[in-house]
Scaffold this motif. Structure first.
Motif: not given
Length: 246
Positions: A238-243
């Motif tokens: 999820f945080l990778g998608m956000i970044r």
């Protein structure tokens, strides 16, 4: 301030709820009653935001009350009988508290009610932003049908109206800008039918609409005033998608 009413045919039970309400800063007690009929009159008068409602009562049971009250306030059921949980959730109750009720469990239910009530107020007070409603992927439609509480009843829900979805064992609660819908389905099965984007699973119990995110802070996603935890299993993806969206 959330205006509350405690309803139970046993007076000592209403005293416990009243005491708990007094300890929560955003709750205020407007009264207690041992009569579900009196409670129905007060609720229909529009003076109550949240009712703590027993199920087993004479004259009018809690489930009968839910069929009559017209959704004019939020309801938290309080009962010693767990077998009524499904009936309660099918009538869109906020939570289901089993007696004897511990204060920490009461507080968790109150917080859910606070988030729901304020989310509705926020949606009414602030015009919805203009967003791209074309979310069909691979020839999918931009809506789904959710099984209702009675046979052959299905509710059409636009994907763009969905804020987040919460898993409840074999049930899911679909939260939209206007309502909460509880239906018999596993979160895992529902996840396979939802378009990506905008939907993303962030926790074993939550799927969110990325379009509706207000803020991500550490391991928490905020949609309106609702805080949703990011599970360890889903965090990196999820945080990778956000970044990538920065």
């Amino acid at each position: 301030m959330i205006r509350c009413l405690a309803v139970d045919d046993e007076a000592y039970a209403t005293k416990i709820i009243a005491d708990y309400i007094s300890k929560v800063p955003y709750l205020t007690l407007l009264g207690t009653t041992t009569s579900a009929i009196e409670a129905l009159t007060r609720v229909q008068g529009g003076e109550i935001d949240l009712i703590f409602l027993d199920i087993q009562m004479p004259d009018l049971t809690g489930i009968q009350f839910l069929k009559l009250y017209g959704g004019k306030c939020k309801v938290i059921l309080t009962t010693a009988y767990p077998e009524y949980a499904l009936d309660g959730f099918e009538h869109d109750v906020v939570d289901y508290l089993l007696k004897p009720i511990a204060f920490d469990r009461f507080l968790k239910a109150a917080q859910k009610a606070f988030n729901l009530i304020n989310l509705v107020k926020e949606q009414v007070a602030i015009p919805a932003p203009v967003v791209n409603t074309t979310i069909a992927v691979n020839n999918q439609t931009d809506y789904m049908f959710i099984k209702g509480e009675s046979k052959n009843k299905f509710l059409k829900v636009d994907y763009n109206d969905i804020l987040y979805i919460e898993g409840l064992k074999n049930y899911v609660s679909v939260f939209t800008s206007a309502q909460r819908i509880v239906t018999y389905q596993s979160l895992r099965d529902l996840e396979t039918t939802l378009p990506k984007p905008p939907f993303y699973r962030v926790h074993k119990s939550y799927i969110i609409s990325v379009d509706k995110i207000r803020m991500v802070d550490g391991n928490t996603v905020y949609i309106g005033d609702q805080s949703i935890p990011i599970g360890e299993t889903y965090r990196d993806g999820f945080l990778g998608m956000i970044r990538e969206a920065e």
